[in-house]
Design a protein around this motif. Structure first.
Motif, PDB file in Angstrom:
ATOM      1  N   THR A   5     -21.444  24.987 -52.109  1.00 50.07           N
ATOM      2  CA  THR A   5     -21.023  23.609 -52.382  1.00 50.07           C
ATOM      3  C   THR A   5     -20.912  23.356 -53.873  1.00 50.07           C
ATOM      4  N   ARG A   6     -21.902  23.818 -54.637  1.00 52.06           N
ATOM      5  CA  ARG A   6     -21.872  23.619 -56.091  1.00 52.06           C
ATOM      6  C   ARG A   6     -20.701  24.374 -56.720  1.00 52.06           C
ATOM      7  N   LEU A   7     -20.440  25.562 -56.243  1.00 52.37           N
ATOM      8  CA  LEU A   7     -19.320  26.326 -56.775  1.00 52.37           C
ATOM      9  C   LEU A   7     -17.996  25.623 -56.478  1.00 52.37           C
ATOM     10  N   LYS A   8     -17.874  25.061 -55.277  1.00 54.21           N
ATOM     11  CA  LYS A   8     -16.653  24.343 -54.910  1.00 54.21           C
ATOM     12  C   LYS A   8     -16.494  23.089 -55.772  1.00 54.21           C
ATOM     13  N   GLN A   9     -17.599  22.393 -56.055  1.00 51.07           N
ATOM     14  CA  GLN A   9     -17.538  21.212 -56.910  1.00 51.07           C
ATOM     15  C   GLN A   9     -17.043  21.577 -58.313  1.00 51.07           C
ATOM     16  N   ARG A  10     -17.558  22.653 -58.847  1.00 51.13           N
ATOM     17  CA  ARG A  10     -17.128  23.065 -60.187  1.00 51.13           C
ATOM     18  C   ARG A  10     -15.642  23.422 -60.205  1.00 51.13           C
ATOM     19  N   SER A  11     -15.182  24.098 -59.167  1.00 49.56           N
ATOM     20  CA  SER A  11     -13.762  24.432 -59.081  1.00 49.56           C
ATOM     21  C   SER A  11     -12.913  23.169 -58.963  1.00 49.56           C
ATOM     22  N   TYR A  12     -13.441  22.182 -58.254  1.00 50.91           N
ATOM     23  CA  TYR A  12     -12.725  20.910 -58.089  1.00 50.91           C
ATOM     24  C   TYR A  12     -12.495  20.252 -59.440  1.00 50.91           C
ATOM     25  N   TRP A  13     -13.540  20.215 -60.259  1.00 49.92           N
ATOM     26  CA  TRP A  13     -13.407  19.545 -61.563  1.00 49.92           C
ATOM     27  C   TRP A  13     -12.611  20.384 -62.546  1.00 49.92           C
ATOM     28  N   ASP A  14     -12.654  21.683 -62.411  1.00 47.53           N
ATOM     29  CA  ASP A  14     -11.831  22.529 -63.264  1.00 47.53           C
ATOM     30  C   ASP A  14     -10.344  22.231 -63.020  1.00 47.53           C
ATOM     31  N   ALA A  15      -9.971  22.131 -61.746  1.00 47.69           N
ATOM     32  CA  ALA A  15      -8.586  21.799 -61.415  1.00 47.69           C
ATOM     33  C   ALA A  15      -8.248  20.374 -61.827  1.00 47.69           C
ATOM     34  N   PHE A  16      -9.216  19.466 -61.699  1.00 48.70           N
ATOM     35  CA  PHE A  16      -8.975  18.079 -62.104  1.00 48.70           C
ATOM     36  C   PHE A  16      -8.705  17.969 -63.601  1.00 48.70           C
ATOM     37  N   HIS A  17      -9.435  18.733 -64.388  1.00 50.17           N
ATOM     38  CA  HIS A  17      -9.224  18.683 -65.833  1.00 50.17           C
ATOM     39  C   HIS A  17      -7.839  19.194 -66.218  1.00 50.17           C
ATOM     40  N   GLN A  18      -7.330  20.118 -65.467  1.00 45.63           N
ATOM     41  CA  GLN A  18      -5.955  20.545 -65.703  1.00 45.63           C
ATOM     42  C   GLN A  18      -4.979  19.401 -65.404  1.00 45.63           C
ATOM     43  N   ALA A  19      -5.284  18.619 -64.364  1.00 48.73           N
ATOM     44  CA  ALA A  19      -4.446  17.465 -64.037  1.00 48.73           C
ATOM     45  C   ALA A  19      -4.543  16.398 -65.115  1.00 48.73           C
ATOM     46  N   LEU A  20      -5.734  16.213 -65.686  1.00 46.21           N
ATOM     47  CA  LEU A  20      -5.899  15.254 -66.778  1.00 46.21           C
ATOM     48  C   LEU A  20      -5.061  15.664 -67.986  1.00 46.21           C
ATOM     49  N   ASP A  21      -5.101  16.926 -68.322  1.00 51.10           N
ATOM     50  CA  ASP A  21      -4.303  17.401 -69.464  1.00 51.10           C
ATOM     51  C   ASP A  21      -2.813  17.219 -69.193  1.00 51.10           C
ATOM     52  N   LYS A  22      -2.405  17.481 -67.971  1.00 50.99           N
ATOM     53  CA  LYS A  22      -0.994  17.328 -67.611  1.00 50.99           C
ATOM     54  C   LYS A  22      -0.568  15.864 -67.701  1.00 50.99           C
ATOM     55  N   VAL A  65      -7.629   9.954 -71.619  1.00 51.49           N
ATOM     56  CA  VAL A  65      -8.807  10.724 -71.209  1.00 51.49           C
ATOM     57  C   VAL A  65      -8.441  12.202 -71.182  1.00 51.49           C
ATOM     58  N   SER A  66      -9.166  12.987 -71.950  1.00 53.10           N
ATOM     59  CA  SER A  66      -8.863  14.410 -72.092  1.00 53.10           C
ATOM     60  C   SER A  66      -9.575  15.239 -71.035  1.00 53.10           C
ATOM     61  N   GLY A  67      -8.922  16.321 -70.625  1.00 52.55           N
ATOM     62  CA  GLY A  67      -9.538  17.262 -69.697  1.00 52.55           C
ATOM     63  C   GLY A  67     -10.275  18.382 -70.395  1.00 52.55           C
ATOM     64  N   ALA A  68     -10.434  18.270 -71.714  1.00 57.99           N
ATOM     65  CA  ALA A  68     -11.095  19.332 -72.483  1.00 57.99           C
ATOM     66  C   ALA A  68     -12.611  19.212 -72.345  1.00 57.99           C
ATOM     67  N   ARG A  69     -13.105  19.402 -71.132  1.00 54.91           N
ATOM     68  CA  ARG A  69     -14.533  19.343 -70.848  1.00 54.91           C
ATOM     69  C   ARG A  69     -14.909  20.478 -69.929  1.00 54.91           C
ATOM     70  N   LYS A  70     -16.131  20.895 -70.022  1.00 53.87           N
ATOM     71  CA  LYS A  70     -16.614  21.963 -69.155  1.00 53.87           C
ATOM     72  C   LYS A  70     -16.911  21.384 -67.777  1.00 53.87           C
ATOM     73  N   PRO A  71     -16.268  21.915 -66.725  1.00 51.12           N
ATOM     74  CA  PRO A  71     -16.546  21.397 -65.376  1.00 51.12           C
ATOM     75  C   PRO A  71     -17.969  21.730 -64.965  1.00 51.12           C
ATOM     76  N   GLN A  72     -18.596  20.816 -64.250  1.00 48.50           N
ATOM     77  CA  GLN A  72     -19.981  20.990 -63.838  1.00 48.50           C
ATOM     78  C   GLN A  72     -20.095  21.115 -62.324  1.00 48.50           C
ATOM     79  N   PRO A  73     -21.082  21.861 -61.839  1.00 50.24           N
ATOM     80  CA  PRO A  73     -21.283  22.012 -60.392  1.00 50.24           C
ATOM     81  C   PRO A  73     -22.032  20.819 -59.810  1.00 50.24           C
ATOM     82  N   GLN A  74     -21.364  19.689 -59.770  1.00 51.08           N
ATOM     83  CA  GLN A  74     -21.975  18.454 -59.303  1.00 51.08           C
ATOM     84  C   GLN A  74     -20.884  17.562 -58.721  1.00 51.08           C
ATOM     85  N   SER A  75     -21.287  16.429 -58.179  1.00 51.12           N
ATOM     86  CA  SER A  75     -20.343  15.571 -57.451  1.00 51.12           C
ATOM     87  C   SER A  75     -19.610  14.582 -58.338  1.00 51.12           C
TER      88      SER A  75
END
Length: 304
Positions: free
Chosen positions: A140-157, A162-172
């Motif tokens: 679950t934590r790994l999936k959460q981190r992947s979710y935010w990693d992809a979200f930050h790419q959407a933020l940059d796009k 609000v910048s996506g230049a942040r480290k994704p965290q394994p949290q909700s």
């Protein structure tokens, strides 16, 4: 408990292994990312639990430790005071006595009384607890981190404020600055309710005052956004939030992530544009004066 301590908590685990012992509850301080360990004792404090607290403190590099009991002996209270005095700012020890209270005909609820706290309660923890090892992360934590990693790419796009230049965290959730202490923009996944949420989160002793000042601008804000917001005062908590939800979604469905992330990016950027200047201009004294002038009404609480 979090409201009493002034800490916004997220439950991490129960019966967490710390050496040969197991901590009753392990939480994360959302504001600092540091561990908060809770030891429950529904009776008078004893030496055995004191020894466990010291074991927990030695097993982690930086931690807040909370000892909850029905009653503290004077010796154990003074021991916590001594620990707060001799340890560095990486450690914080709290002693809480728990009672049951009822307001009118409401169900009984716990009430926590602080009997011991750090000398400088408001100091920030110097260093978060040791980073979670990759092998300790659940699926679950790994999936959460992947979710935010992809979200930050959407933020940059989206190329918004609000910048996506942040480290994704394994949290909700993920938080983003809006330029003032106590205020954060947030993107949140709520898997059990099949929801995602964009929010302005307001924390601190003046959260209610700031919330009401912003609520006075509700019509103008929603007209500017073009949609309604949920104004969540969170009456049982110290903090508040102003949010917008997407419902009937599955944050675990990676095929739907592009749609969810496009929506989240748009809403987080919308909230930044709508609230940035309003948040900077807030003056809590204004609301406090109005509140005092209007008087206060309430219902007495009775102990049971």
């Amino acid at each position: 408990m979090g409201e009493t301590l002034g800490i916004d908590l997220e439950l991490e685990a129960q019966e967490k292994s710390v050496g040969p012992f197991r901590a009753d509850i392990l939480c994360k301080d959302i504001g600092t990312g540091s561990w908060v360990l809770v030891e429950n004792q529904l009776e008078r404090t004893d030496h055995s639990h004191l020894g466990q607290l010291l074991t927990y403190a030695s097993g982690l590099e930086a931690v807040t430790i909370v000892w909850i009991a029905a009653r503290f002996t004077e010796e154990h209270r003074s021991t916590l005071d001594w620990l707060n005095k001799i340890t560095d700012e990486s450690f914080r020890f709290f002693g809480l006595e728990v009672e049951l209270w009822r307001i009118g005909d409401s169900p009984a609820a716990p009430k926590f009384n602080i009997v011991s706290k750090p000398n400088d309660w408001s100091r920030s923890v110097a260093q978060a607890a040791r980073a979670i090892d990759e092998s300790e992360l659940s699926d679950t934590r790994l999936k959460q981190r992947s979710y935010w990693d992809a979200f930050h790419q959407a933020l940059d796009k989206a190329a918004g404020p609000v910048s996506g230049a942040r480290k994704p965290q394994p949290q909700s959730w993920m938080g983003y600055s809006i330029g003032r202490t106590g205020f954060n923009l947030g993107a949140v996944m709520i898997r059990p309710k099949r929801q995602i949420r964009a929010e302005l989160y307001i924390a601190g002793d003046l959260a209610k005052s700031f919330f009401h000042l912003l609520q006075e601008q509700k019509q103008a804000i929603e007209q500017e956004l073009g949609y309604e917001l949920d104004w969540e005062e969170l009456p049982t908590r110290r903090d508040c939030r102003i949010s917008v939800y997407m419902t009937k979604v599955d944050p675990e469905d990676e095929r739907d992530w592009p749609r969810q992330h496009e929506w989240l990016a748009a809403k987080v950027n919308d909230l930044h544009r709508a609230f940035l200047n309003r948040v900077r201009e807030l003056d809590a004294d204004e609301w406090q004066k109005e509140r005092q002038a209007g008087g206060a009404t309430g219902q007495e609480a009775t102990e049971i």
